[in-house]
Design a protein around this motif. Sequence first.
Motif, PDB file in Angstrom:
ATOM      1  N   ALA A   3       0.833  -1.199   0.000  1.00 23.12           N
ATOM      2  CA  ALA A   3       0.000   0.000   0.000  1.00 23.12           C
ATOM      3  C   ALA A   3       0.867   1.249   0.000  1.00 23.12           C
ATOM      4  O   ALA A   3       0.617   2.199  -0.750  1.00 23.12           O
ATOM      5  CB  ALA A   3      -0.927  -0.004   1.219  1.00 23.12           C
ATOM      6  N   VAL A   4       1.893   1.265   0.818  1.00 22.83           N
ATOM      7  CA  VAL A   4       2.771   2.430   0.911  1.00 22.83           C
ATOM      8  C   VAL A   4       3.555   2.626  -0.377  1.00 22.83           C
ATOM      9  O   VAL A   4       3.663   3.746  -0.877  1.00 22.83           O
ATOM     10  CB  VAL A   4       3.739   2.285   2.105  1.00 22.83           C
ATOM     11  CG1 VAL A   4       4.699   3.468   2.154  1.00 22.83           C
ATOM     12  CG2 VAL A   4       2.957   2.199   3.414  1.00 22.83           C
ATOM     13  N   ARG A  54      -3.335  -0.554 -11.081  1.00 24.27           N
ATOM     14  CA  ARG A  54      -2.494  -1.645 -11.575  1.00 24.27           C
ATOM     15  C   ARG A  54      -1.187  -1.697 -10.790  1.00 24.27           C
ATOM     16  O   ARG A  54      -0.597  -0.652 -10.478  1.00 24.27           O
ATOM     17  CB  ARG A  54      -2.188  -1.454 -13.062  1.00 24.27           C
ATOM     18  CG  ARG A  54      -3.421  -1.482 -13.939  1.00 24.27           C
ATOM     19  CD  ARG A  54      -3.047  -1.234 -15.387  1.00 24.27           C
ATOM     20  NE  ARG A  54      -2.197  -2.294 -15.902  1.00 24.27           N
ATOM     21  CZ  ARG A  54      -2.653  -3.429 -16.417  1.00 24.27           C
ATOM     22  NH1 ARG A  54      -3.945  -3.644 -16.493  1.00 24.27           N
ATOM     23  NH2 ARG A  54      -1.824  -4.345 -16.870  1.00 24.27           N
ATOM     24  N   PRO A  55      -0.707  -2.883 -10.442  1.00 23.40           N
ATOM     25  CA  PRO A  55       0.600  -2.998  -9.768  1.00 23.40           C
ATOM     26  C   PRO A  55       1.715  -2.458 -10.660  1.00 23.40           C
ATOM     27  O   PRO A  55       1.687  -2.641 -11.877  1.00 23.40           O
ATOM     28  CB  PRO A  55       0.745  -4.511  -9.551  1.00 23.40           C
ATOM     29  CG  PRO A  55      -0.632  -5.064  -9.678  1.00 23.40           C
ATOM     30  CD  PRO A  55      -1.344  -4.185 -10.650  1.00 23.40           C
ATOM     31  N   ARG A  56       2.660  -1.778 -10.046  1.00 20.72           N
ATOM     32  CA  ARG A  56       3.821  -1.264 -10.767  1.00 20.72           C
ATOM     33  C   ARG A  56       5.049  -2.068 -10.350  1.00 20.72           C
ATOM     34  O   ARG A  56       5.278  -2.279  -9.163  1.00 20.72           O
ATOM     35  CB  ARG A  56       4.013   0.224 -10.486  1.00 20.72           C
ATOM     36  CG  ARG A  56       2.904   1.096 -11.040  1.00 20.72           C
ATOM     37  CD  ARG A  56       3.155   2.581 -10.768  1.00 20.72           C
ATOM     38  NE  ARG A  56       3.000   2.916  -9.368  1.00 20.72           N
ATOM     39  CZ  ARG A  56       3.999   3.181  -8.542  1.00 20.72           C
ATOM     40  NH1 ARG A  56       5.255   3.120  -8.970  1.00 20.72           N
ATOM     41  NH2 ARG A  56       3.772   3.495  -7.282  1.00 20.72           N
ATOM     42  N   SER A  57       5.806  -2.512 -11.332  1.00 20.85           N
ATOM     43  CA  SER A  57       6.929  -3.402 -11.047  1.00 20.85           C
ATOM     44  C   SER A  57       7.935  -2.770 -10.087  1.00 20.85           C
ATOM     45  O   SER A  57       8.435  -3.440  -9.179  1.00 20.85           O
ATOM     46  CB  SER A  57       7.627  -3.806 -12.348  1.00 20.85           C
ATOM     47  OG  SER A  57       8.066  -2.658 -13.058  1.00 20.85           O
ATOM     48  N   GLU A  58       8.209  -1.463 -10.252  1.00 17.61           N
ATOM     49  CA  GLU A  58       9.191  -0.827  -9.371  1.00 17.61           C
ATOM     50  C   GLU A  58       8.665  -0.704  -7.945  1.00 17.61           C
ATOM     51  O   GLU A  58       9.424  -0.829  -6.978  1.00 17.61           O
ATOM     52  CB  GLU A  58       9.589   0.548  -9.908  1.00 17.61           C
ATOM     53  CG  GLU A  58       8.496   1.601  -9.942  1.00 17.61           C
ATOM     54  CD  GLU A  58       7.623   1.548 -11.190  1.00 17.61           C
ATOM     55  OE1 GLU A  58       6.876   2.501 -11.433  1.00 17.61           O
ATOM     56  OE2 GLU A  58       7.693   0.536 -11.918  1.00 17.61           O
ATOM     57  N   ALA A  59       7.340  -0.493  -7.808  1.00 11.14           N
ATOM     58  CA  ALA A  59       6.752  -0.395  -6.473  1.00 11.14           C
ATOM     59  C   ALA A  59       6.721  -1.759  -5.783  1.00 11.14           C
ATOM     60  O   ALA A  59       6.959  -1.869  -4.575  1.00 11.14           O
ATOM     61  CB  ALA A  59       5.340   0.185  -6.555  1.00 11.14           C
ATOM     62  N   VAL A  60       6.431  -2.811  -6.550  1.00 10.09           N
ATOM     63  CA  VAL A  60       6.441  -4.163  -5.996  1.00 10.09           C
ATOM     64  C   VAL A  60       7.850  -4.535  -5.553  1.00 10.09           C
ATOM     65  O   VAL A  60       8.057  -5.110  -4.472  1.00 10.09           O
ATOM     66  CB  VAL A  60       5.912  -5.175  -7.027  1.00 10.09           C
ATOM     67  CG1 VAL A  60       6.099  -6.599  -6.525  1.00 10.09           C
ATOM     68  CG2 VAL A  60       4.438  -4.915  -7.322  1.00 10.09           C
ATOM     69  N   ALA A  61       8.838  -4.205  -6.380  1.00 12.42           N
ATOM     70  CA  ALA A  61      10.231  -4.511  -6.036  1.00 12.42           C
ATOM     71  C   ALA A  61      10.655  -3.753  -4.778  1.00 12.42           C
ATOM     72  O   ALA A  61      11.370  -4.304  -3.924  1.00 12.42           O
ATOM     73  CB  ALA A  61      11.144  -4.146  -7.201  1.00 12.42           C
ATOM     74  N   GLU A  62      10.213  -2.516  -4.648  1.00 12.23           N
ATOM     75  CA  GLU A  62      10.550  -1.712  -3.481  1.00 12.23           C
ATOM     76  C   GLU A  62       9.959  -2.319  -2.214  1.00 12.23           C
ATOM     77  O   GLU A  62      10.633  -2.435  -1.184  1.00 12.23           O
ATOM     78  CB  GLU A  62      10.017  -0.293  -3.680  1.00 12.23           C
ATOM     79  CG  GLU A  62      10.554   0.742  -2.715  1.00 12.23           C
ATOM     80  CD  GLU A  62      10.131   2.142  -3.100  1.00 12.23           C
ATOM     81  OE1 GLU A  62      10.959   3.057  -2.997  1.00 12.23           O
ATOM     82  OE2 GLU A  62       8.960   2.326  -3.504  1.00 12.23           O
ATOM     83  N   ALA A  63       8.691  -2.724  -2.294  1.00 14.38           N
ATOM     84  CA  ALA A  63       8.035  -3.349  -1.150  1.00 14.38           C
ATOM     85  C   ALA A  63       8.662  -4.701  -0.822  1.00 14.38           C
ATOM     86  O   ALA A  63       8.843  -5.062   0.345  1.00 14.38           O
ATOM     87  CB  ALA A  63       6.546  -3.513  -1.428  1.00 14.38           C
TER      88      ALA A  63
END
Length: 203
Positions: A3-4, A54-63
């Motif tokens: 979420a963050v 939509r999920p973003r690859s960079e945000a998923v990787a960061e989390a």
Amino acid sequence: MLAVSHRVPIVCLAAVRECLIRSACHLIGRAHNHGGVQSGRPVHRYGPFEKPPRPRSEAVAEAKAAYYERKSQRYGKLAPVVARLAEALARDGRFAAEDKILDVAIALERMYELGGGEISHKMRTRVSWFLGLDAEERVGVMKSVAEFYNVRSEIVHRRKRKPSPERYREAFNTGFDIAARTLFKLMKEGPPRNWEEFVIAGK
């Protein structure tokens, strides 16, 4: 954490309870239980025909990178900040706009280890030096923090009788972005040993 990193709320829309297949119930000596579904509190806020973010690859990787450190001492200290920021995104009700901004302010003050007086001044300088890469960027960060804290002060001290929803929304987005960037940088690098010395040294 997702979420963050995505800057969007992730909430419980429904809970499925005790839904077991008949054969499994017989194996454990229980009568068949059809279970049930209970709607989550914020479900009314979401339209069935709206497109979800939509999920973003960079945000998923960061989390993901932060989640892998969940057993570390650094993560343990920041876990309350993660929870507060995630809850800020999902706040609802009459005072949601104000509470969201106060949640972000509390998270920022915790991460930058603020206490005592001159909170706004200390916050501006610490954030600008921690997040800014050069003089121009530090000035921009400092202005953003100042704008956010002006709105925060308006809420706490009731300086305006008719607050603008747009002003609150803009302040929240600004403050949340600063808080999220700070959080993930602290997860990755950790805080300076001494914030005062860090600012004075200018590095």
